[in-house]
Design a protein around this motif. Structure first.
Motif, PDB file in Angstrom:
ATOM      1  N   ARG A  49      33.992  35.652  32.873  1.00 43.96           N
ATOM      2  CA  ARG A  49      33.720  37.037  32.481  1.00 43.96           C
ATOM      3  C   ARG A  49      34.994  37.871  32.511  1.00 43.96           C
ATOM      4  O   ARG A  49      36.009  37.448  33.064  1.00 43.96           O
ATOM      5  N   GLU A  50      34.902  39.062  31.959  1.00 41.76           N
ATOM      6  CA  GLU A  50      36.023  39.993  32.064  1.00 41.76           C
ATOM      7  C   GLU A  50      36.302  40.236  33.546  1.00 41.76           C
ATOM      8  O   GLU A  50      35.389  40.555  34.320  1.00 41.76           O
ATOM      9  N   THR A  51      37.564  40.086  33.951  1.00 41.79           N
ATOM     10  CA  THR A  51      37.907  40.107  35.373  1.00 41.79           C
ATOM     11  C   THR A  51      39.054  41.064  35.660  1.00 41.79           C
ATOM     12  O   THR A  51      40.053  41.088  34.951  1.00 41.79           O
ATOM     13  N   LEU A  52      38.886  41.839  36.747  1.00 41.79           N
ATOM     14  CA  LEU A  52      39.957  42.660  37.288  1.00 41.79           C
ATOM     15  C   LEU A  52      40.439  41.984  38.564  1.00 41.79           C
ATOM     16  O   LEU A  52      39.651  41.750  39.477  1.00 41.79           O
ATOM     17  N   TYR A  53      41.704  41.645  38.602  1.00 42.96           N
ATOM     18  CA  TYR A  53      42.291  40.915  39.731  1.00 42.96           C
ATOM     19  C   TYR A  53      43.126  41.897  40.546  1.00 42.96           C
ATOM     20  O   TYR A  53      44.166  42.360  40.100  1.00 42.96           O
ATOM     21  N   GLN A  89      42.418  52.360  46.286  1.00 38.62           N
ATOM     22  CA  GLN A  89      42.634  51.819  44.941  1.00 38.62           C
ATOM     23  C   GLN A  89      41.526  50.858  44.525  1.00 38.62           C
ATOM     24  O   GLN A  89      41.105  50.846  43.363  1.00 38.62           O
ATOM     25  N   ILE A  90      41.051  50.046  45.466  1.00 30.93           N
ATOM     26  CA  ILE A  90      39.988  49.097  45.131  1.00 30.93           C
ATOM     27  C   ILE A  90      38.674  49.828  44.892  1.00 30.93           C
ATOM     28  O   ILE A  90      37.890  49.462  44.002  1.00 30.93           O
ATOM     29  N   GLN A  91      38.407  50.885  45.654  1.00 33.68           N
ATOM     30  CA  GLN A  91      37.204  51.681  45.405  1.00 33.68           C
ATOM     31  C   GLN A  91      37.227  52.258  43.992  1.00 33.68           C
ATOM     32  O   GLN A  91      36.209  52.274  43.293  1.00 33.68           O
ATOM     33  N   LYS A  92      38.381  52.737  43.569  1.00 32.26           N
ATOM     34  CA  LYS A  92      38.505  53.260  42.203  1.00 32.26           C
ATOM     35  C   LYS A  92      38.330  52.147  41.183  1.00 32.26           C
ATOM     36  O   LYS A  92      37.690  52.339  40.136  1.00 32.26           O
ATOM     37  N   ALA A  93      38.867  50.977  41.484  1.00 33.38           N
ATOM     38  CA  ALA A  93      38.750  49.843  40.569  1.00 33.38           C
ATOM     39  C   ALA A  93      37.297  49.418  40.404  1.00 33.38           C
ATOM     40  O   ALA A  93      36.845  49.125  39.291  1.00 33.38           O
ATOM     41  N   VAL A  94      36.563  49.380  41.504  1.00 33.97           N
ATOM     42  CA  VAL A  94      35.140  49.013  41.442  1.00 33.97           C
ATOM     43  C   VAL A  94      34.386  50.003  40.572  1.00 33.97           C
ATOM     44  O   VAL A  94      33.495  49.630  39.799  1.00 33.97           O
ATOM     45  N   GLY A  95      34.762  51.264  40.670  1.00 32.07           N
ATOM     46  CA  GLY A  95      34.108  52.294  39.863  1.00 32.07           C
ATOM     47  C   GLY A  95      34.386  52.154  38.381  1.00 32.07           C
ATOM     48  O   GLY A  95      33.643  52.703  37.551  1.00 32.07           O
ATOM     49  N   ARG A  96      35.427  51.395  38.016  1.00 33.95           N
ATOM     50  CA  ARG A  96      35.770  51.191  36.607  1.00 33.95           C
ATOM     51  C   ARG A  96      35.203  49.889  36.044  1.00 33.95           C
ATOM     52  O   ARG A  96      35.394  49.600  34.863  1.00 33.95           O
ATOM     53  N   LEU A  97      34.542  49.105  36.878  1.00 32.83           N
ATOM     54  CA  LEU A  97      34.035  47.813  36.405  1.00 32.83           C
ATOM     55  C   LEU A  97      33.033  47.999  35.275  1.00 32.83           C
ATOM     56  O   LEU A  97      32.151  48.856  35.327  1.00 32.83           O
ATOM     57  N   LYS A  98      33.180  47.159  34.251  1.00 37.05           N
ATOM     58  CA  LYS A  98      32.213  47.162  33.168  1.00 37.05           C
ATOM     59  C   LYS A  98      31.013  46.306  33.560  1.00 37.05           C
ATOM     60  O   LYS A  98      31.054  45.550  34.523  1.00 37.05           O
ATOM     61  N   LYS A  99      29.958  46.410  32.796  1.00 35.33           N
ATOM     62  CA  LYS A  99      28.743  45.657  33.092  1.00 35.33           C
ATOM     63  C   LYS A  99      29.021  44.162  33.036  1.00 35.33           C
ATOM     64  O   LYS A  99      29.717  43.680  32.143  1.00 35.33           O
ATOM     65  N   GLU A 100      28.483  43.441  34.016  1.00 34.69           N
ATOM     66  CA  GLU A 100      28.577  41.977  34.102  1.00 34.69           C
ATOM     67  C   GLU A 100      30.029  41.504  34.095  1.00 34.69           C
ATOM     68  O   GLU A 100      30.416  40.618  33.340  1.00 34.69           O
ATOM     69  N   SER A 101      30.828  42.087  34.970  1.00 42.50           N
ATOM     70  CA  SER A 101      32.224  41.689  35.088  1.00 42.50           C
ATOM     71  C   SER A 101      32.513  41.199  36.503  1.00 42.50           C
ATOM     72  O   SER A 101      31.618  41.140  37.346  1.00 42.50           O
ATOM     73  N   THR A 102      33.769  40.852  36.756  1.00 36.60           N
ATOM     74  CA  THR A 102      34.167  40.297  38.050  1.00 36.60           C
ATOM     75  C   THR A 102      35.354  41.072  38.608  1.00 36.60           C
ATOM     76  O   THR A 102      36.278  41.413  37.867  1.00 36.60           O
ATOM     77  N   LEU A 103      35.323  41.324  39.912  1.00 36.57           N
ATOM     78  CA  LEU A 103      36.480  41.864  40.625  1.00 36.57           C
ATOM     79  C   LEU A 103      36.898  40.850  41.673  1.00 36.57           C
ATOM     80  O   LEU A 103      36.080  40.402  42.481  1.00 36.57           O
ATOM     81  N   ILE A 104      38.170  40.463  41.664  1.00 41.59           N
ATOM     82  CA  ILE A 104      38.721  39.575  42.682  1.00 41.59           C
ATOM     83  C   ILE A 104      39.672  40.380  43.554  1.00 41.59           C
ATOM     84  O   ILE A 104      40.578  41.043  43.042  1.00 41.59           O
ATOM     85  N   VAL A 105      39.472  40.339  44.872  1.00 44.67           N
ATOM     86  CA  VAL A 105      40.366  41.000  45.825  1.00 44.67           C
ATOM     87  C   VAL A 105      41.135  39.916  46.569  1.00 44.67           C
ATOM     88  O   VAL A 105      40.563  39.141  47.327  1.00 44.67           O
ATOM     89  N   ASP A 106      42.442  39.873  46.351  1.00 43.16           N
ATOM     90  CA  ASP A 106      43.301  38.815  46.891  1.00 43.16           C
ATOM     91  C   ASP A 106      44.485  39.460  47.634  1.00 43.16           C
ATOM     92  O   ASP A 106      45.430  39.884  47.010  1.00 43.16           O
ATOM     93  N   THR A 107      44.434  39.572  48.955  1.00 41.76           N
ATOM     94  CA  THR A 107      43.370  39.124  49.839  1.00 41.76           C
ATOM     95  C   THR A 107      42.676  40.333  50.488  1.00 41.76           C
ATOM     96  O   THR A 107      43.185  41.452  50.435  1.00 41.76           O
ATOM     97  N   ILE A 108      41.551  40.051  51.168  1.00 43.83           N
ATOM     98  CA  ILE A 108      40.822  41.101  51.857  1.00 43.83           C
ATOM     99  C   ILE A 108      41.413  41.371  53.245  1.00 43.83           C
ATOM    100  O   ILE A 108      41.103  42.389  53.882  1.00 43.83           O
ATOM    101  N   VAL A 137      31.788  40.575  43.071  1.00 42.80           N
ATOM    102  CA  VAL A 137      33.073  40.786  43.722  1.00 42.80           C
ATOM    103  C   VAL A 137      33.401  39.558  44.552  1.00 42.80           C
ATOM    104  O   VAL A 137      32.546  39.057  45.296  1.00 42.80           O
ATOM    105  N   ILE A 138      34.627  39.062  44.418  1.00 40.19           N
ATOM    106  CA  ILE A 138      35.079  37.902  45.177  1.00 40.19           C
ATOM    107  C   ILE A 138      36.172  38.356  46.132  1.00 40.19           C
ATOM    108  O   ILE A 138      37.206  38.875  45.703  1.00 40.19           O
ATOM    109  N   LEU A 139      35.935  38.196  47.426  1.00 39.76           N
ATOM    110  CA  LEU A 139      36.876  38.587  48.466  1.00 39.76           C
ATOM    111  C   LEU A 139      37.573  37.338  48.981  1.00 39.76           C
ATOM    112  O   LEU A 139      36.940  36.470  49.582  1.00 39.76           O
TER     113      LEU A 139
END
Length: 209
Positions: A49-53, A89-108, A137-139
């Protein structure tokens, strides 16, 4: 790209082990040793899926370079450097997620050092946002001799936990993946033995003792 019971992880063998994939709105905690090839998994997770890393430790350019040099990778995630003020920054990024997408946080790991109350609010905020967009979301978390003070909280809040471990035997590296938690689903009875020499595949050998 969805599968019967959820979103594909990008790794078919894992999809099969968890009944089809990850449910929309899930938080996946992926725990791995620092010296393992855990990034291989992250790059594969970004494929379906569309992913924000979001990188909180390594530079944006090092992530992009590593993805480019990964032969098995076909994904082109959007990589953002969140090494400064990662929670905000990650909170803002989550707020920009499109429908059915993925956020990867490297590292938590850097975020787990925050005040427990603030960190709990952060995780709850993520869960609410991804529920609205049916995203995942993948942590990515590192194993260490010194456990981060909020690691147990991360495990509690996660819907799914993948735990990667590596040992050496007879000069060979043995890689095992355990799935101790899958909220609302079934988990494999035994760890999965993996072969990471060329991509990610199941190791057919049986000697895991």
């Amino acid at each position: 790209m969805s599968v019967s019971n959820g979103f594909s992880t990008g790794i078919p063998l894992l999809d099969r082990e968890i009944g089809g994939g990850l449910p929309p709105g899930s938080i996946l905690l992926f725990i791995a040793p620092p010296a393992s090839q855990s990034e291989q998994f992250l790059y594969r997770f970004s494929q379906p899926r569309e992913t924000l890393y979001s990188t909180t430790v390594r530079s944006k350019h090092s992530i992009i370079d590593a993805i480019t040099r990964t032969p098995q990778n076909i994904a082109e995630p959007t990589v953002e450097d969140h090494t400064d003020s990662p929670v905000t920054q990650i909170q803002k990024a989550v707020g920009r997620l499109k429908k059915e997408s993925t956020l990867i946080v490297d590292t938590i790991d850097p975020l787990e050092e925050n005040d427990p109350a603030d960190y709990t609010y952060f995780l709850n905020d993520i869960q609410n946002e991804i529920a609205n967009t049916e995203s995942i979301v993948i942590l990515h978390a590192m194993k260490s001799d010194v456990i981060n003070k909020n690691r147990d909280l991360t495990k509690q809040m996660a819907d799914v936990v993948f735990d990667l471990s590596q040992t050496q035997k007879n000069g060979k590296i043995i890689t095992m993946l355990s799935i101790p938690k899958y909220r609302g689903g079934s988990i494999p009875a035994e760890p999965i033995k993996l072969d990471l020499t060329e991509g990610i595949s199941i190791d057919p050998s049986r000697d895991i003792s």
